[in-house]
Enzyme design. Structure first.
Site, short mmCIF file in Angstrom:
data_model
loop_
_atom_site.label_atom_id
_atom_site.label_comp_id
_atom_site.label_asym_id
_atom_site.label_seq_id
_atom_site.Cartn_x
_atom_site.Cartn_y
_atom_site.Cartn_z
N LYS A 24 -12.31 11.68 58.02
CA LYS A 24 -11.27 12.62 57.58
C LYS A 24 -11.60 13.17 56.20
O LYS A 24 -11.57 14.39 55.98
CB LYS A 24 -9.90 11.92 57.51
N ASN A 25 -11.92 12.28 55.28
CA ASN A 25 -12.08 12.72 53.89
C ASN A 25 -13.39 13.45 53.62
O ASN A 25 -13.55 14.08 52.57
CB ASN A 25 -11.93 11.52 52.94
N CYS A 119 2.58 12.20 44.84
CA CYS A 119 2.70 11.68 46.20
C CYS A 119 3.45 10.37 46.10
O CYS A 119 3.93 10.01 45.03
CB CYS A 119 1.33 11.51 46.83
N ARG A 124 -1.03 11.72 40.39
CA ARG A 124 -2.32 12.23 40.85
C ARG A 124 -2.66 13.59 40.21
O ARG A 124 -2.61 14.64 40.85
CB ARG A 124 -2.34 12.31 42.39
N ASP A 308 -8.68 3.17 49.27
CA ASP A 308 -8.12 3.53 50.59
C ASP A 308 -8.09 2.35 51.55
O ASP A 308 -7.57 2.48 52.67
CB ASP A 308 -8.90 4.69 51.21
N ARG A 399 -1.88 11.28 60.13
CA ARG A 399 -2.63 12.05 59.14
C ARG A 399 -4.08 11.60 59.09
O ARG A 399 -4.95 12.38 58.72
CB ARG A 399 -2.01 11.87 57.74
N1 EPU Z 1 -7.87 11.80 38.54
C1 EPU Z 1 -7.46 12.30 37.33
N2 EPU Z 1 -7.59 13.65 37.10
C2 EPU Z 1 -8.12 14.50 38.03
C3 EPU Z 1 -8.53 13.97 39.27
C4 EPU Z 1 -8.40 12.62 39.51
O1 EPU Z 1 -6.99 11.58 36.47
O2 EPU Z 1 -8.23 15.70 37.75
C5 EPU Z 1 -7.76 10.35 38.81
C6 EPU Z 1 -6.81 10.01 39.93
O3 EPU Z 1 -5.48 9.94 39.49
C7 EPU Z 1 -7.38 8.69 40.40
C8 EPU Z 1 -8.89 8.85 40.20
O4 EPU Z 1 -9.03 9.90 39.25
O5 EPU Z 1 -6.93 7.65 39.58
C9 EPU Z 1 -9.67 9.19 41.45
O6 EPU Z 1 -9.11 10.32 42.09
P1 EPU Z 1 -9.99 11.31 42.99
O7 EPU Z 1 -9.95 12.67 42.38
O8 EPU Z 1 -11.32 10.70 43.24
O9 EPU Z 1 -9.15 11.34 44.36
P2 EPU Z 1 -8.96 12.56 45.35
O10 EPU Z 1 -10.21 13.34 45.45
O11 EPU Z 1 -7.70 13.27 45.03
C10 EPU Z 1 -9.82 11.30 47.46
C11 EPU Z 1 -9.29 10.92 48.82
C12 EPU Z 1 -8.24 9.84 48.68
C13 EPU Z 1 -8.86 8.66 47.93
C14 EPU Z 1 -9.45 9.09 46.59
C15 EPU Z 1 -10.20 7.99 45.85
C16 EPU Z 1 -9.42 12.92 50.15
C17 EPU Z 1 -8.72 13.98 50.89
N3 EPU Z 1 -8.68 12.07 49.46
O12 EPU Z 1 -8.72 11.79 46.72
O13 EPU Z 1 -7.94 9.46 50.02
O14 EPU Z 1 -7.86 7.69 47.71
O15 EPU Z 1 -10.41 10.16 46.83
O16 EPU Z 1 -11.25 7.51 46.60
O17 EPU Z 1 -10.64 12.84 50.21
C18 EPU Z 1 -6.64 8.57 51.76
O18 EPU Z 1 -7.49 8.96 52.58
O19 EPU Z 1 -5.74 7.73 52.07
C19 EPU Z 1 -6.68 9.09 50.40
C20 EPU Z 1 -5.62 9.12 49.62
#
Ligand code: EPU
Length: 426
Positions: A24-25, A119, A124, A308, A399
């Site tokens: 998915k991701n 969320c 986030r 995750d 989802r």
């Molecule tokens: N963060 C910041 N600032 C930013 C971006 C991220 O502080 O601008 C922080 C976040 O709050 C978090 C950390 O950095 O503490 C990592 O966040 P990341 O940006 O890597 O997460 P994401 O890209 O929003 C994806 C997955 C999530 C998964 C995270 C971490 C997708 C669609 N989502 O989210 O997946 O938890 O990486 O591995 O790819 C799930 O599938 O259940 C899910 C939530």
């Protein structure tokens, strides 16, 4: 969409083979990345999930025509960008939508994307996405709950991420692929989902070096061609099934797996005393007739133990006698499963992002999933105990897990499928 609750009657050993879905991701950013080409793109290994339907709705608004050409194969075509905005109604459904900013900005020169908001487990933020685009020469402003980005010429320059972010790395790469600039991203994510998107983009003619390292260099190209690509297997679904097999003290074989993407998970299960064997793209988990050991887990960016899988691991450890400590500094508020597992008899004490788990037997109870992975944790917990565990909030499972109840019934799980669980993404 509210669905009827799921009934899980556990307490029995599972056995057999289950095919893991594609990721998915990885699929979501690859679908978004298809926006960068004006030619037709064919993707295989796209799971039929409600999150996929959500991103396709957003792409339809932007100007993409899509057609399913097989159960998990999708054709996408975006001859031109018709709308440069991503409105709140679409972005608020799924935070990952925020990365459409990069390709819209690249192709149209400006993009307006609603702030994704929070969320169930915290704010986030997207500050790193915005800082990266600004450092590379885009102007980004905030107005009325929207981020507006514009660029004069091609993006170029260097940005050092202040923390490892998967989505932030995706967005910065996507914004930089087209044009004649050179972009260097330091402290970039080495996550499998970033690597897969880069390999997809390079297969269409992009010039991106350094996938899987912390330094990624993007040299702009004038246009991307069309092409065909297959998404990687879902390591989070595989890890969920591994924990499910361990929690039910079963022997289960997973196919369509990348064992190299699961090293941290395999290592922890082995530390617990679970037998995990790898053979090519197959992985067998055997926890039959074993007393498992408690372990301590701290989540990290890839290749560390994934956030995750934290709720699912907590559910597993709640069945293992002794004291385990689980810490999730990546998402400190990702704890919606705790109160629900407590309803099932789990003994979990929370302090900040630390859960101290005293394992033992769980019992059936009505519970409610408040997010995707919490739903998976409750599903695992339900499969460990006799009686009827009624799980509300099934829409969250849809989802991220394709036809979960039906597939697990193939392993002998007694899961009653509520009407609507099979609703396919289209
Ligand atoms: N963060 C910041 N600032 C930013 C971006 C991220 O502080 O601008 C922080 C976040 O709050 C978090 C950390 O950095 O503490 C990592 O966040 P990341 O940006 O890597 O997460 P994401 O890209 O929003 C994806 C997955 C999530 C998964 C995270 C971490 C997708 C669609 N989502 O989210 O997946 O938890 O990486 O591995 O790819 C799930 O599938 O259940 C899910 C939530």
């Amino acid at each position: 969409m509210q669905l009827t609750p799921l009934h899980v009657q556990g307490g029995r050993e599972l056995s057999g083979e289950i095919a893991v879905q594609h990721s998915k991701n990885a699929a979501l950013p690859i679908i978004v990345a298809s926006l960068l080409s004006s030619e037709k793109v064919t993707l295989h290994g796209i799971p039929r999930l409600s999150d996929v339907a959500t991103i396709l709705d957003l792409l339809a608004h932007i100007g993409t025509r899509h057609a399913w050409i097989g159960e998990n194969s999708l054709e996408l075509h975006t001859p031109e960008i018709l709308n440069t905005d991503a409105p709140y109604a679409l972005v608020s459904k799924m935070r990952a939508s925020f990365i459409v900013m990069g390709p819209i900005l690249a192709r149209a020169g400006h993009a307006t994307v609603s702030m994704p908001g929070g969320c169930a487990w915290g704010p986030r933020p997207v500050d790193q996405h915005v800082k990266a685009l600004r450092a590379l020469g885009a102007q980004v402003s905030e107005d009325g709950g929207n981020f507006e980005a514009t660029r004069q010429g091609s993006l170029s320059g260097q940005f050092i991420f202040e923390l490892l972010t998967v989505g932030g790395t995706h967005n910065a790469i996507l914004a930089s692929v087209l044009g004649d600039g050179v972009v260097t991203l330091e402290n970039a994510s080495i996550d499998t989902d970033v690597v897969d998107m880069i390999e997809f983009l390079n297969s269409l003619g992009a010039d991106i070096q350094g996938a899987g390292t912390n330094t990624i260099t993007v040299r702009g190209v004038s246009a991307l061609r069309g092409g065909t690509y297959t998404v990687i297997p879902d390591r989070i679904e595989a890890g969920t099934f591994m924990m499910l097999a361990a929690a039910t003290r079963s022997r289960v074989t997973l196919t369509n797996v990348r064992p190299d993407h699961l090293r941290a998970v395999t290592g922890k299960l082995q530390e617990m005393g679970v037998d995990v064997t790898e053979q090519g793209s197959t992985l067998t988990v055997d926890a039959r007739d074993r007393t498992l050991n408690p372990v301590n887990i701290t989540t990290q960016s890839y290749p560390g133990f994934p956030t995750d899988l934290q709720p699912q691991m907590s559910a597993l450890l709640a069945t293992v006698p002794g004291t385990s400590v689980v810490q999730d500094p990546v998402y400190p508020d990702r704890l919606t499963h705790v109160a629900e597992l407590t309803r099932m008899g789990a003994n979990i004490t929370v302090s900040g992002y630390t859960q101290v788990i005293q394992g033992g037997a769980l019992h059936a109870a009505p519970v409610k999933a408040a997010d995707l992975r919490a739903g998976a944790a409750l599903f695992i917990a339900g499969l460990t105990c006799e009686g009827d565990t009624v799980i509300d909030g099934v829409q969250y499972l849809n989802r991220g897990y394709e036809r979960l109840a039906e597939r697990l019934r193939g392993l002998g799980a007694n899961v009653m499928q509520p009407e609507g669980l099979l609703a396919a993404a289209d």
